[in-house]
Write an enzyme that holds these catalytic residues in place. Structure first.
Site, short mmCIF file in Angstrom:
data_model
loop_
_atom_site.label_atom_id
_atom_site.label_comp_id
_atom_site.label_asym_id
_atom_site.label_seq_id
_atom_site.Cartn_x
_atom_site.Cartn_y
_atom_site.Cartn_z
N SER A 13 0.85 -1.19 0.00
CA SER A 13 0.00 0.00 0.00
C SER A 13 0.89 1.24 0.00
O SER A 13 2.12 1.14 0.02
CB SER A 13 -0.92 -0.02 1.22
OG SER A 13 -0.14 -0.07 2.38
N LEU A 15 1.50 3.38 -2.37
CA LEU A 15 2.33 3.57 -3.58
C LEU A 15 2.01 4.89 -4.27
O LEU A 15 2.64 5.22 -5.27
CB LEU A 15 2.08 2.43 -4.57
CG LEU A 15 2.84 1.13 -4.34
CD1 LEU A 15 2.54 0.14 -5.44
CD2 LEU A 15 4.35 1.39 -4.28
N LYS A 17 -1.33 5.72 -5.30
CA LYS A 17 -2.34 5.46 -6.33
C LYS A 17 -3.21 6.68 -6.59
O LYS A 17 -3.58 6.96 -7.73
CB LYS A 17 -3.25 4.32 -5.84
CG LYS A 17 -3.39 3.22 -6.86
CD LYS A 17 -4.26 2.09 -6.39
CE LYS A 17 -4.13 1.73 -4.96
NZ LYS A 17 -5.35 1.66 -4.20
N LYS A 187 13.88 -5.86 -8.80
CA LYS A 187 13.21 -7.16 -8.77
C LYS A 187 11.81 -7.05 -9.36
O LYS A 187 11.00 -6.24 -8.92
CB LYS A 187 13.13 -7.65 -7.31
CG LYS A 187 14.48 -8.08 -6.76
CD LYS A 187 14.92 -9.34 -7.47
CE LYS A 187 16.31 -9.79 -7.08
NZ LYS A 187 16.82 -10.82 -8.01
N THR A 188 11.53 -7.87 -10.32
CA THR A 188 10.23 -7.79 -11.01
C THR A 188 9.22 -8.82 -10.47
O THR A 188 8.04 -8.77 -10.81
CB THR A 188 10.38 -8.03 -12.53
OG1 THR A 188 10.81 -9.37 -12.74
CG2 THR A 188 11.38 -7.07 -13.15
N GLN A 192 5.07 -9.44 -10.95
CA GLN A 192 4.52 -10.62 -11.63
C GLN A 192 3.44 -11.28 -10.77
O GLN A 192 2.39 -11.67 -11.25
CB GLN A 192 5.61 -11.65 -11.90
CG GLN A 192 6.68 -11.19 -12.88
CD GLN A 192 7.81 -12.22 -12.99
OE1 GLN A 192 7.58 -13.41 -12.91
NE2 GLN A 192 9.03 -11.74 -13.14
N CYS A 381 -10.08 26.84 11.61
CA CYS A 381 -11.07 26.06 12.35
C CYS A 381 -10.71 26.00 13.85
O CYS A 381 -10.82 27.00 14.52
CB CYS A 381 -11.26 24.70 11.72
SG CYS A 381 -12.93 24.09 12.01
N GLU A 405 -16.30 22.86 24.27
CA GLU A 405 -15.90 21.52 23.82
C GLU A 405 -14.93 20.90 24.84
O GLU A 405 -14.92 19.70 25.05
CB GLU A 405 -15.23 21.60 22.44
CG GLU A 405 -14.77 20.25 21.88
CD GLU A 405 -14.14 20.31 20.48
OE1 GLU A 405 -13.99 21.41 19.92
OE2 GLU A 405 -13.79 19.23 19.96
N ARG A 462 -18.50 21.75 14.95
CA ARG A 462 -19.71 21.76 15.77
C ARG A 462 -19.77 23.00 16.66
O ARG A 462 -20.80 23.33 17.21
CB ARG A 462 -19.74 20.54 16.71
CG ARG A 462 -19.87 19.21 16.00
CD ARG A 462 -20.10 18.07 16.98
NE ARG A 462 -19.70 16.81 16.39
CZ ARG A 462 -20.44 16.10 15.55
NH1 ARG A 462 -21.64 16.52 15.22
NH2 ARG A 462 -20.00 14.96 15.06
N HIS A 507 -12.38 25.98 6.17
CA HIS A 507 -11.14 25.30 5.73
C HIS A 507 -10.73 25.76 4.33
O HIS A 507 -11.04 25.10 3.35
CB HIS A 507 -11.34 23.79 5.72
CG HIS A 507 -11.47 23.20 7.08
ND1 HIS A 507 -10.38 22.79 7.82
CD2 HIS A 507 -12.55 22.99 7.86
CE1 HIS A 507 -10.78 22.33 8.98
NE2 HIS A 507 -12.10 22.44 9.04
N GLU A 509 -7.95 25.56 2.96
CA GLU A 509 -6.96 24.67 2.33
C GLU A 509 -7.58 23.73 1.30
O GLU A 509 -6.90 23.25 0.39
CB GLU A 509 -6.20 23.87 3.40
CG GLU A 509 -6.97 22.79 4.15
CD GLU A 509 -7.74 23.29 5.38
OE1 GLU A 509 -8.05 24.50 5.43
OE2 GLU A 509 -8.06 22.48 6.27
N1 GLN Z 1 -13.40 20.82 17.25
C1 GLN Z 1 -13.84 22.06 16.68
C2 GLN Z 1 -15.32 22.03 16.35
O1 GLN Z 1 -15.90 20.98 16.23
C3 GLN Z 1 -13.04 22.41 15.45
C4 GLN Z 1 -13.25 21.50 14.30
C5 GLN Z 1 -12.18 21.59 13.24
O2 GLN Z 1 -11.12 22.15 13.47
N2 GLN Z 1 -12.41 20.98 12.08
O3 GLN Z 1 -15.92 23.06 16.18
#
Ligand code: GLN
Length: 544
Positions: A13, A15, A17, A187-188, A192, A381, A405, A462, A507, A509
């Protein structure tokens, strides 16, 4: 007629993919074809949303709110394929759907079996991807050939070519050709064996992509071709890339991959256009600056946990012509030894998202360090929530301020549960998820980065900024730079009196691409470059 490419993996695993599938998609798109990507995962969880980052790496969130495998991140970064809930299925989801049908009586008294009921369900989710606006569907099968869990998926894709015609399907198998130091040769045999296993279940791969540390000789290529029953042009070398993952598609082109696929599937396509991709690699190879960014997280040692964050930092570096050195710092280490040694000298601090109390105080310490010393800071977040807690404790003078939290009885719950979450019991798929609009404050730093008033970003949380404290934060110097839901939910906070302190509840990103860096990441990297440049100028002025 939509064509189908199935990508399986063998030997071991990890690799790559996902990356290889994404590269195939990207190359076909750059030949003018319309591509859709899909991943089928053989585990029993209904989705990766409830899995620990140690097990699974990051959970990648789509616009429609589905929580998916991180390989979908590669798909989005490399291609323009629209991704939805249908782009990622697990064994858990497939079985759930079969069992629900059985409970509704849809099988009319029959015995429900893996073949044909489960395999039909799998084929149906692959068929769903094909439509008039799609030339090629690329379906990656998670796991490794030989795993018990993968078998229904392999059986389904075997049957698939009987349903749609052999000429419309292409089976790509990714394997490892290891170099044995003691023998001094590649090594192949593992390849195979892996292909042998596929052939036993009735799948003859059309194309082999061989991961290797060393170049595969013509002789070895011919040997693999002969034993695996493919022409030698269908044995494609994928050599390890130390420099960047963005080199992978180019090396696949050099080895004839796209040519072969287009020929085998008889796809009418235009010539390959890789101008912008080559340009991004050129920028990556010739940076004008070098900066270091500390990413302070609970899972810093685990590379996949913050995959999209690391990628997005690189994208912004490419855009701003900076080599970004990422320091992965465990927040618990900051708790043990304080932030000074671990963060001094870095040009920016980023605190990513997360769950659970472990390492929280270390994140808060890191944020305090960045805020007090004018180091560019980007909170995402949970990183935003920690920035709010830090500001409450150390600027507003609210001792013990916390998120409910982590401390249900805190006197100052500056971060509290979202209203919509109050009655939620199930853990899977129940957070505030997916794309939501945010309206920006015109005078904010975020608005200057986006150059837009309204943006759409993906969420997975949340808890939220507790609006009861808005006034107090605003008068203390932390401004609300963006909000959603008619201004009710706080989405972005900024410290006005700081070179670059931006923290977001969403997020960003997930929406960054190597060819189109995310505006907030670009702004953050630019601020880090400016800090580096001004520090260098300052130290040059000081006589030694
Ligand atoms: N734990 C936090 C929440 O639920 C932040 C969640 C997160 O960073 N994705 O609000």
């Amino acid at each position: 007629m939509t064509k189908h490419i199935f990508v399986t993996g063998g030997v071991v695993s990890s690799l790559g993919k996902g990356l290889t599938s994404a590269s195939i998609g990207m190359l076909l798109e750059r030949r003018g074809l319309r591509v859709k990507m899909q991943k089928l995962d053989p585990y029993l969880n209904v989705d990766p949303g409830t899995m620990s980052p140690y097990q699974h790496g990051e959970v990648y969130v789509l616009d429609d709110g589905s929580e998916t495998d991180l390989d979908l991140g590669h798909y989005e970064r490399f291609t323009n394929s629209p991704l939805t809930r249908d782009s990622n299925y697990t064994t858990g989801q497939i079985y759930l759907s079969v069992i629900e049908k059985e409970r509704r009586g849809e099988f009319l008294g029959k015995t429900v079996q893996v073949i044909p009921h489960v395999t039909n369900e799998i084929k149906a989710v692959i068929h769903k991807m094909a439509d008039e606006s799609t030339d090629v569907v690329i379906t990656e099968i998670g796991g490794t050939v030989g795993d018990i869990e993968s078998q229904p998926f392999l059986e389904a894709i075997r049957q698939f070519s009987l349903d749609v015609g052999k000429e419309n399907c292409l089976y790509v198998h990714l394997t490892l050709v290891p170099y044995l130091k003691a023998a001094g040769e590649l090594k192949t045999k593992p390849t195979q064996h892996s292909v042998g296993q596929l052939r036993q279940i009735g799948i003859q791969p059309d194309l082999l992509i061989c991961r290797t540390e060393r170049s595969i000789s013509l002789e070895d290529r011919e040997k693999i071709a002969l034993f695996c029953n493919v022409p030698s042009q269908a044995v494609i070398e994928e050599k390890d890339k130390d420099f960047s993952i963005y080199e992978v598609p180019l090396s696949l082109v050099d080895n004839g991959l796209d040519e072969w696929i287009v020929k085998k599937l008889q796809l009418g396509s235009s010539t390959l256009d890789l101008k912008d991709w080559r340009n991004l690699l050129h920028r990556l190879r010739n940076p004008k600056h070098e900066i270091s960014i500390a990413v302070v997280g609970k899972y810093a040692e685990h590379f996949d946990a913050y995959k999209s964050i690391y990628e997005a930092l690189d994208h912004a570096g490419i855009e701003r012509e900076a080599q970004v050195r990422i320091g992965r710092v465990r927040s618990e280490e900051i708790e043990r030894e304080g932030p000074k040694r671990l963060l001094t000298g870095c040009d920016g601090v980023l605190v990513p998202g997360g769950f659970g109390e472990r390492g929280i105080e270390g994140k808060i310490e890191a944020i305090r360090f960045a805020r007090e010393r004018n180091v560019p800071f980007f909170g995402i977040c949970l990183g935003m929530q920690c920035a709010v807690i830090e500001f409450a404790r150390h600027v507003l003078g609210l001792p013990g301020a916390h998120s409910s939290e982590f401390d249900k009885n805190t006197e100052h719950p500056v971060i509290c549960l979202l209203d919509e979450q109050r009655n939620v019991i199930d853990k899977g798929g129940t957070m505030r998820l997916g794309a939501q609009p945010t309206v920006l404050d015109d005078s904010s730093r975020a608005a200057a980065c986006y150059r837009q008033r309204e943006v759409s970003e993906r969420h997975r949380h949340r808890y939220e900024f507790n609006s009861e404290y808005r006034q107090q934060f605003a008068s203390g110097g932390m401004r609300i730079a963006g909000a959603s839901d008619g201004g009710k939910l706080v989405e972005i906070v900024e410290v006005a009196d700081h070179p670059w302190f931006v923290a977001v509840q969403f997020h960003p990103e997930f929406k960054s691409k190597p060819t189109a860096a995310h505006p907030l990441f670009s702004g953050f990297i630019q601020a880090a470059i400016e800090r580096r440049v001004s520090r260098a100028a300052h130290s040059a002025e000081v006589p030694s």
